[in-house]
Design a protein around this motif. Structure first.
Motif, PDB file in Angstrom:
ATOM      1  N   VAL A   1      -5.582   6.077  -0.587  1.00 28.47           N
ATOM      2  CA  VAL A   1      -4.698   4.628  -0.082  1.00 28.47           C
ATOM      3  C   VAL A   1      -4.124   5.359   1.362  1.00 28.47           C
ATOM      4  O   VAL A   1      -3.326   6.280   1.272  1.00 28.47           O
ATOM      5  N   ILE A   2      -4.122   4.700   2.333  1.00 29.29           N
ATOM      6  CA  ILE A   2      -3.598   4.760   3.520  1.00 29.29           C
ATOM      7  C   ILE A   2      -2.558   3.659   3.635  1.00 29.29           C
ATOM      8  O   ILE A   2      -2.863   2.670   3.964  1.00 29.29           O
ATOM      9  N   TYR A   3      -1.222   4.245   3.602  1.00 26.49           N
ATOM     10  CA  TYR A   3      -0.328   3.193   3.765  1.00 26.49           C
ATOM     11  C   TYR A   3       0.466   3.002   5.325  1.00 26.49           C
ATOM     12  O   TYR A   3       0.861   3.823   5.559  1.00 26.49           O
ATOM     13  N   ARG A   4       0.080   1.970   5.680  1.00 24.71           N
ATOM     14  CA  ARG A   4       0.314   1.419   7.195  1.00 24.71           C
ATOM     15  C   ARG A   4       1.565   0.668   7.118  1.00 24.71           C
ATOM     16  O   ARG A   4       1.461  -0.838   7.006  1.00 24.71           O
ATOM     17  N   HIS A   5       2.656   1.236   7.374  1.00 25.84           N
ATOM     18  CA  HIS A   5       3.958   0.253   7.176  1.00 25.84           C
ATOM     19  C   HIS A   5       4.323  -0.589   8.618  1.00 25.84           C
ATOM     20  O   HIS A   5       5.139  -1.394   8.620  1.00 25.84           O
ATOM     21  N   PHE A   6       3.840   0.277   9.815  1.00 28.63           N
ATOM     22  CA  PHE A   6       4.280  -0.535  11.186  1.00 28.63           C
ATOM     23  C   PHE A   6       5.825  -0.602  11.345  1.00 28.63           C
ATOM     24  O   PHE A   6       6.135  -1.711  11.697  1.00 28.63           O
ATOM     25  N   GLY A   7       6.401   0.247  10.563  1.00 22.55           N
ATOM     26  CA  GLY A   7       8.266   0.028  10.916  1.00 22.55           C
ATOM     27  C   GLY A   7       8.667  -1.029   9.918  1.00 22.55           C
ATOM     28  O   GLY A   7      10.011  -1.476  10.194  1.00 22.55           O
ATOM     29  N   ALA A   8       7.969  -1.327   8.803  1.00 20.07           N
ATOM     30  CA  ALA A   8       8.782  -2.197   8.033  1.00 20.07           C
ATOM     31  C   ALA A   8      10.075  -1.667   7.434  1.00 20.07           C
ATOM     32  O   ALA A   8      10.312  -0.499   7.029  1.00 20.07           O
ATOM     33  N   PRO A   9      11.008  -2.480   7.282  1.00 19.73           N
ATOM     34  CA  PRO A   9      12.353  -2.005   6.679  1.00 19.73           C
ATOM     35  C   PRO A   9      12.519  -1.604   5.389  1.00 19.73           C
ATOM     36  O   PRO A   9      13.152  -0.549   4.981  1.00 19.73           O
TER      37      PRO A   9
END
Length: 217
Positions: free
Chosen positions: A64-72
């Protein structure tokens, strides 16, 4: 009796994509190093709003690659994903955030190509580091960095806003022969075409994996 037949046909259609992706994963496993997952599920805040639920259904050994893009709430989601991945024996990578990866005990980090230089600072810090590449030139450049596998896109036509002109499976096969590391096919990879790249590349996707393995879909 007719209702039962319709139900069985519906179940068969629903399970078909999953079966095809599992078969592609087996083909990819045959040529990838043991430490490299055959399939990588990439999260996306818009397209996979509940990545934890999907991760709970992924087969052991996948990634799994978790991409959060700066999510709080990135820290909380990453921690939940890390727990699921440890339980299900999945490899968790955090995109472009080695500090968060360290904090949750992730297996590694995925680097977008634009931030590839930052990978040098984290050489040896994680068992698995991947990076993206969008052309043969970018793939060759990865040789100068501590990268274990590259996600090459776009391979097939894709709706992703970042997708460029698709390489196609034949071109991907050609460039994997001289690639500095194992390659994953990304971009438009679905159950119906995964078998076209699995014999020489790993499988990486967002929506097709979400649709096949999300219990709510």
């Amino acid at each position: 009796m007719e209702a039962v037949s319709v139900m069985l046909m519906t179940l068969k259609r629903q399970s078909s994509p999953k079966r095809k992706l599992l078969a592609a994963a087996r083909a990819a496993s045959a040529h990838l190093p043991h430490e490299i997952p055959p399939v990588l599920f990439l999260t996306d805040p818009a397209r996979t709003p509940d990545p934890v639920r999907i991760a709970k259904s992924l087969p052991p050994g996948w990634g799994v690659i978790y991409r959060h893009f700066g999510a709080p709430d990135a820290g909380m989601i990453a921690a939940d994903l890390a727990h699921v991945c440890r339980t299900r024996k999945l490899r968790l990578l955090i995109s472009a955030d080695p500090v968060l990866a360290m904090a949750v005990g992730a297996a590694g980090v995925h680097w977008p190509h634009a931030r590839l230089a930052a990978s040098r600072k984290w050489r040896g810090a994680f068992p698995l580091i991947t990076a993206s590449a969008h052309s043969p030139a970018e793939l060759r450049a990865i040789a100068h960095y501590p990268i274990d596998a590259a996600l090459v896109s776009a391979v097939f036509p894709s709706n992703s806003p970042s997708a460029g002109k698709p390489l196609g499976p034949l071109k991907l096969r050609q460039i994997t022969r001289s690639a500095p590391c194992p390659v994953f096919a990304l971009g438009g990879v679905m159950a119906r075409n995964a078998n076209r790249v699995a014999p020489f590349a790993g499988i990486a996707a967002v929506e097709s994996l979400a649709r096949a393995f999300d219990p709510a879909s």
